[in-house]
Design a protein around this motif. Sequence first.
Motif, PDB file in Angstrom:
ATOM      1  N   ARG A 158      -3.785   1.063  -7.782  1.00  0.00           N
ATOM      2  CA  ARG A 158      -2.490   1.633  -8.141  1.00  0.00           C
ATOM      3  C   ARG A 158      -2.201   1.276  -9.598  1.00  0.00           C
ATOM      4  O   ARG A 158      -2.194   0.094  -9.953  1.00  0.00           O
TER       5      ARG A 158
ATOM      6  N   ASP B 272       0.888  -1.139   0.000  1.00  0.00           N
ATOM      7  CA  ASP B 272       0.000   0.000   0.000  1.00  0.00           C
ATOM      8  C   ASP B 272       0.931   1.195   0.000  1.00  0.00           C
ATOM      9  O   ASP B 272       1.641   1.412   0.970  1.00  0.00           O
TER      10      ASP B 272
ATOM     11  N   THR C 135       0.709   4.026   0.502  1.00  0.00           N
ATOM     12  CA  THR C 135       0.476   5.095   1.458  1.00  0.00           C
ATOM     13  C   THR C 135       1.607   5.198   2.469  1.00  0.00           C
ATOM     14  O   THR C 135       1.998   6.284   2.838  1.00  0.00           O
TER      15      THR C 135
ATOM     16  N   ASN D 245     -13.906   7.798   0.591  1.00  0.00           N
ATOM     17  CA  ASN D 245     -12.432   7.778   0.595  1.00  0.00           C
ATOM     18  C   ASN D 245     -11.838   8.479  -0.625  1.00  0.00           C
ATOM     19  O   ASN D 245     -10.635   8.692  -0.695  1.00  0.00           O
ATOM     20  N   ARG D 246     -12.678   8.770  -1.621  1.00  0.00           N
ATOM     21  CA  ARG D 246     -12.155   9.350  -2.870  1.00  0.00           C
ATOM     22  C   ARG D 246     -11.721  10.792  -2.687  1.00  0.00           C
ATOM     23  O   ARG D 246     -12.409  11.558  -2.021  1.00  0.00           O
TER      24      ARG D 246
ATOM     25  N   GLN E 145     -12.835  -1.736   1.408  1.00  0.00           N
ATOM     26  CA  GLN E 145     -12.049  -0.632   0.876  1.00  0.00           C
ATOM     27  C   GLN E 145     -11.250  -1.131  -0.320  1.00  0.00           C
ATOM     28  O   GLN E 145     -10.663  -2.206  -0.267  1.00  0.00           O
TER      29      GLN E 145
ATOM     30  N   THR F 244      -5.382  -3.697  -7.987  1.00  0.00           N
ATOM     31  CA  THR F 244      -6.463  -3.361  -7.063  1.00  0.00           C
ATOM     32  C   THR F 244      -6.218  -4.059  -5.727  1.00  0.00           C
ATOM     33  O   THR F 244      -6.138  -5.285  -5.678  1.00  0.00           O
TER      34      THR F 244
ATOM     35  N   ASN G 254      -8.368   0.166  -3.159  1.00  0.00           N
ATOM     36  CA  ASN G 254      -7.396   1.174  -3.595  1.00  0.00           C
ATOM     37  C   ASN G 254      -6.761   0.667  -4.881  1.00  0.00           C
ATOM     38  O   ASN G 254      -6.404  -0.503  -4.967  1.00  0.00           O
TER      39      ASN G 254
ATOM     40  N   SER H 197     -13.597  -0.266 -10.818  1.00  0.00           N
ATOM     41  CA  SER H 197     -13.477  -0.501  -9.384  1.00  0.00           C
ATOM     42  C   SER H 197     -14.725  -1.192  -8.842  1.00  0.00           C
ATOM     43  O   SER H 197     -14.664  -2.056  -7.966  1.00  0.00           O
TER      44      SER H 197
ATOM     45  N   LYS I  59      -7.712   5.953  -4.103  1.00  0.00           N
ATOM     46  CA  LYS I  59      -8.677   5.193  -3.307  1.00  0.00           C
ATOM     47  C   LYS I  59     -10.012   5.303  -4.025  1.00  0.00           C
ATOM     48  O   LYS I  59     -10.434   6.410  -4.357  1.00  0.00           O
ATOM     49  N   THR I  60     -10.652   4.142  -4.261  1.00  0.00           N
ATOM     50  CA  THR I  60     -11.867   4.211  -5.080  1.00  0.00           C
ATOM     51  C   THR I  60     -13.149   3.876  -4.317  1.00  0.00           C
ATOM     52  O   THR I  60     -14.217   4.331  -4.680  1.00  0.00           O
TER      53      THR I  60
ATOM     54  N   GLN J 221      -2.701  10.072  -1.967  1.00  0.00           N
ATOM     55  CA  GLN J 221      -3.072   9.604  -3.296  1.00  0.00           C
ATOM     56  C   GLN J 221      -2.522  10.514  -4.382  1.00  0.00           C
ATOM     57  O   GLN J 221      -2.011  11.585  -4.104  1.00  0.00           O
TER      58      GLN J 221
END
Length: 349
Positions: free
Chosen positions: A206, A3, A5, A147-148, A202, A297, A204, A168, A141-142, A122
Motif C-alpha cells: 500500500r 488490509d 481490502t 494475485n496480481r 502473500q 508492505t 500486499n 516486492s 497485491k504483488t 486493488q
Amino acid sequence: MADPTTNLESSLQVPSVQELAIQRPDQVPPRYIREDGEIEACPSDSSLRVPLIDMAKLVNAETRAQELQKLHLACSNWGVFQLVNHGVSDESLDKMRDQVERFFELPFKEKMRWAQRPGTLQGYGQAFVTKLDWNDMIFLKTQPIQNRNLDLWPQNPPQFRESLERYSEEMREMASSVVKFICMALGVEASKLLLESFEEGQYNIRMNCFPPCPEPERVLGIVPHADNSAITFLLECGHLPGLQVLNDGKWVFVQPIEGAIVVNIGQIFEVLSNGIYKAPVHRAVVNKLKERLSIVTFCYPSPCVDIAPFENLIGEGNPPLYKTMTNAEYFHKFFNRKLEESFIDNLKM
Ligand SMILES: O=C(O)CCC(=O)C(=O)O
Ligand SMILES: [Fe+2]
C-alpha cells in the motif's frame, strides 16, 4: 490500514484528498473531522524512542545473542522497531520512492487509469471506514504472481512496474530473515515450514499519500488500527514524521531514520507468539504544510499454514491464548468482523 481490502469491499467512491488539498481550503470538510478530541501532534514524552535493531548484528554470530535480546524487548514492549543494515540496497529503496512520488505527482485523470474498480480490491483510490482519512493510496497485491491484477499496476511513471516488482521481491526475502530472527528472539525454532511459508507468502503493498492539511489537529491520515499481517514493513519517502505508535497509553512518533525500514508485528504474529509479542496500535497524523508519502508492505505466510500459537510456547502453565485457525478462517473472521468489536480479542480462546 491493516488490509484495505476490508474497507474497499464496501468502499464508496470518495474524493481524492490530493485534489481537495490542491484547492488550498482554509478548513477541512466536516466528514474528515474527528470528534474524539484534538489530535496530539507531539508525543507527550519526546524521550521515548522506538527501538533500533541492527540486522548485521543479528547475522554476525559474535553479536547475535545481544541483538536478539534487544529484539525480544523491542517486540514485547513495543511491537515495532526500526531496522538498519537490512540488506536492501539504497538504490532499490530510492528507485521505489522515486516512482511512487512520480505516480502521485501525475494529474488526477492519469492516476484514475489505475483506479479501484467496482468489485476489485486493488488499485488507486481511498480506504473508507466510517470517517474519511486524509489519505490517497494505491494498493496492489504483488506476490504470489497469480494475485496480481496488472490492469491496476501503473505504467506511468514508466519504471513503476519494474521498481515495484523488484522492491516486492526484496521485501519477500527480507521477511523470511526477519521472521527467522523474531522466532529466535522469542526462543522458538522457526520450523522449516513456517520459514518456507514466508518465501511462498502473500505480499500486499500500500503506497500512501498524505497531502498537506489545513487543520492537522482535527484530522487523521489513517485511523488507529493494528495490522492484520504477520509483519509489516514501512518505508518512509522523506524526513517528515507522521507514523505514531501507541505505547503505554502515549502516542509516540516514529522518527524517520535514513536507510531504516520500520518493522511492526501484525496480528498473525501476535497469535503465533501466543500474545508474547503484540500487534501495536498505530495511526498516521498529517502536516499543515507538507505532503508525506509512505510505502507499506504487508507480509502474510502462505495460505497453506495454520495460524496458531507455536507449540513450543504451550505447556503446563502456558495454555494457548488464541484459537487455531486455517488461513481461510482467519480472513473470514477478519472480513466479517464488527468494527465496534476488537478483532484480536475475538481470536482469543
Ligand atoms: O503511513 C503510515 O504512517 C501508516 C500506514 C499504515 O499504518 C498502514 O498503511 O497500515
Ligand atoms: Fe498499519
